[in-house]
Design an enzyme around this catalytic site. Sequence first.
Site, mmCIF file in Angstrom:
data_model
loop_
_atom_site.group_PDB
_atom_site.id
_atom_site.type_symbol
_atom_site.label_atom_id
_atom_site.label_comp_id
_atom_site.label_asym_id
_atom_site.label_seq_id
_atom_site.Cartn_x
_atom_site.Cartn_y
_atom_site.Cartn_z
ATOM 1 N N ASP A 30 -8.450 -31.206 25.656
ATOM 2 C CA ASP A 30 -9.253 -32.282 25.595
ATOM 3 C C ASP A 30 -10.390 -31.527 25.467
ATOM 4 O O ASP A 30 -10.736 -30.465 25.810
ATOM 5 C CB ASP A 30 -8.940 -33.539 26.694
ATOM 6 C CG ASP A 30 -9.791 -34.791 26.298
ATOM 7 O OD1 ASP A 30 -10.314 -34.821 25.066
ATOM 8 O OD2 ASP A 30 -9.205 -35.684 27.107
HETATM 9 C C1 BGC Z 1 -11.329 -38.155 25.328
HETATM 10 C C2 BGC Z 1 -10.162 -37.755 24.176
HETATM 11 C C3 BGC Z 1 -10.819 -37.707 22.980
HETATM 12 C C4 BGC Z 1 -11.690 -36.654 22.999
HETATM 13 C C5 BGC Z 1 -12.334 -36.634 21.505
HETATM 14 C C6 BGC Z 1 -12.313 -37.055 25.286
HETATM 15 O O1 BGC Z 1 -13.394 -37.218 25.902
HETATM 16 O O2 BGC Z 1 -10.723 -37.900 26.518
HETATM 17 O O3 BGC Z 1 -9.198 -38.951 24.422
HETATM 18 O O4 BGC Z 1 -9.690 -37.772 21.889
HETATM 19 O O5 BGC Z 1 -12.836 -36.912 23.792
HETATM 20 O O6 BGC Z 1 -13.227 -37.502 21.442
#
Ligand code: BGC
Length: 720
Positions: free
Chosen positions: A267
């Site tokens: 993530d």
């Molecule tokens: C979130 C994810 C997301 C990623 C990209 C993160 O802050 O937890 O779910 O896919 O950002 O945007």
Amino acid sequence: MTFLKQTELVNLVAQLSLEEKIGQLQQLTGNFYTEEEAEITGPMTEVGLTEKSVYEAGSVLGLSGAKATMEAQSKYLSKNRLQIPLLFMADIVHGYRTIFPIPLGLASSWNPELVKKTAQVAAVESAVSGLHVTFSPMVDLVRDPRWGRVMESTGEDPYLNQLYAKAFVEGYQGDLANDPLTIAACVKHFAAYGAPEGGREYNTVNMSDRQLRESYLPAYQAALEAGCKLVMTAFNTVDGIPATANRYLNRDILRKEFGFKGVLISDWAATKEVVAHGVAANEKEAAALSLEAGVDIEMMAFCYQHFLKELVAEGKIATDLIDEAVLRILELKNDLGLFENPYRGANEEQEAALVFSKEHQEIALQAARESIVLLENKQNVLPLQKQEKVAFVGPFVEYHDLLGNWSWKGNPSETETIKEVASKRKESIEFVATSGIWELTDEELTAAHKAAEKTDKIILFLGETADMSGEASSRTNIQLPTAQLTLLRELKVHGKPIVVVTFNGRPLDLTEVAELSDGLVEAWFPGTKGAQAVTEILFGETAPTGRLTMSFPRNVGQIPVYYNHFNTGRPIDANDADNKYVSKYLDVSNEPLYPFGYGLSYDKVSYQDLVIQEETIGLDGKISASVTLQNNSNQPVTETVQWYVRDIVGEVVRPMKELKGFETCVVPAGESKLVTWEISVEELAYIHVNLEKKADAGEFVVMVGSNSSEVLAKTITVKN
Ligand code: BGC
């Protein structure tokens, strides 16, 4: 499409320099590829990148549009030594530009086929706009509505979550190898991100291995079984180890047990965050831990970029580990056909024709209709009758943002408001659009009172703003904002029926609202066509059919409250209601305000005659049951028949109820319908002490009903 052979991919890895390999593991945001060189020099130096490393990075997030992605790809390829195409990824969570209800709303349809259709539409719109991968579905099981991301989840039930995980993946990926109007799915967040302590975002997750496997892992596994190409790690710790650096989760369970061969992406900056968690002293250690744990792509952090080379030189990281990760990324590019056509589905003409098309909006309308849940309908206050005078009052009357969080390309200005839709109707409707979600002016209150005086029924449109749920939007107060409660309390003085429609991203504490209102409609964030769907339901052109997939608490103190809980050693005994020493609260009942599976319609069927064909069966047998639905109304009723099972005695404690099947059927006016159901004993298997999954002999209660609280029950025996 034609593809490179596995040997060609392996050869390609061999041709890459170590820097180029590390580049493939890097994911950057779109601005590195779209802005003028001078503009990105700042951001580049800030994170210690060079132009060379930008053109060696393997993937991009958050850039879309056929023209923009094609330009970025072509410029990238002109600078990338071996012309390995970039992957374009983004969060397409509930639609690209045609926005569907938030996932928690979609889940309330109890219609995986519909969810699959919405994912197909999202895939088509994304693919023609140049995207290759969506960071969806989020299948994290949730039991705590304080956590803002419950809006992205499909709820509290492992069985339903599995069906939805599969539906999303199949919808997005379709025939990925042959159809360029599809995208790869990335299931997230591995694992158990939906269980942060106190519902506080990014917080600690404490969970036994058994519980993880019993309730939380099945949905990720279902996504993988449906062929999901990527997995994203989670921000949280699981049993004291950050998920991103967690070898047990990512190597032992994900790769070995589940046999996952695709790409594992961190993530956002989650690799680096293991330093803050306190399992790595610095980013170099974070890089080693994450790679060893099996993270292939590092999203917007630079631990790999800055330290992997050094770690290899020092002999602390084997190049094999890097090669393995690079190969998986190249395999994904190959599976998407990017070596043959790096632009894949990107196509400006198709983009203009397909994105936000009429057909797609029709599906959004259907999804919105099916996601809305009728929570209260005292004295049949709904549907509104043609001859009635009604006042539409509140902050959501003229509010365009019915899309909810994670609707990146959704455009609130092309989303009709309730007033725009309802004012096209012939009924006599007076509109009082108040301006603020948080505040209410005296003038607005006076106008609301005036309208209320002249009207037969008052319809209040209340709710949360989109940014009150979603990532980093945990709340300890999950009631409607005070100004909105004041509006409701004030209008009560007129003694007229009040219907409340709420737009929100989580189960709210609606206890007071339920008391003060006659009708209560949960509209969630219903998406592009939400206003129309809500209006149709209010006026009865569409009967509400949605059913909750997450319990609504009576107050925050009851959380977590979920239907598939244990009995405890001291359950409440209805025959001994005064006993203090049982598992209960002194001030509030144990039951949620609205249970899992709950939702009303305008007409009701009754459940009669639960029949079990053979009340004693073997371990290899099947339970065959039937129930009769009786519709005494003069309208057809759409009913979601829910089948639950309780395993009375297990090696470990089993939940009071577990959803094991459901069926949505229409019972014609004045008729009855026999609904049958069959399940093998094998499907009642659970995780034993030694983590083995199997079913036991013993007594089971088979239940059927319209929600998890109102059921008919019969006990059966399974013999060895
Ligand atoms: C979130 C994810 C997301 C990623 C990209 C993160 O802050 O937890 O779910 O896919 O950002 O945007």
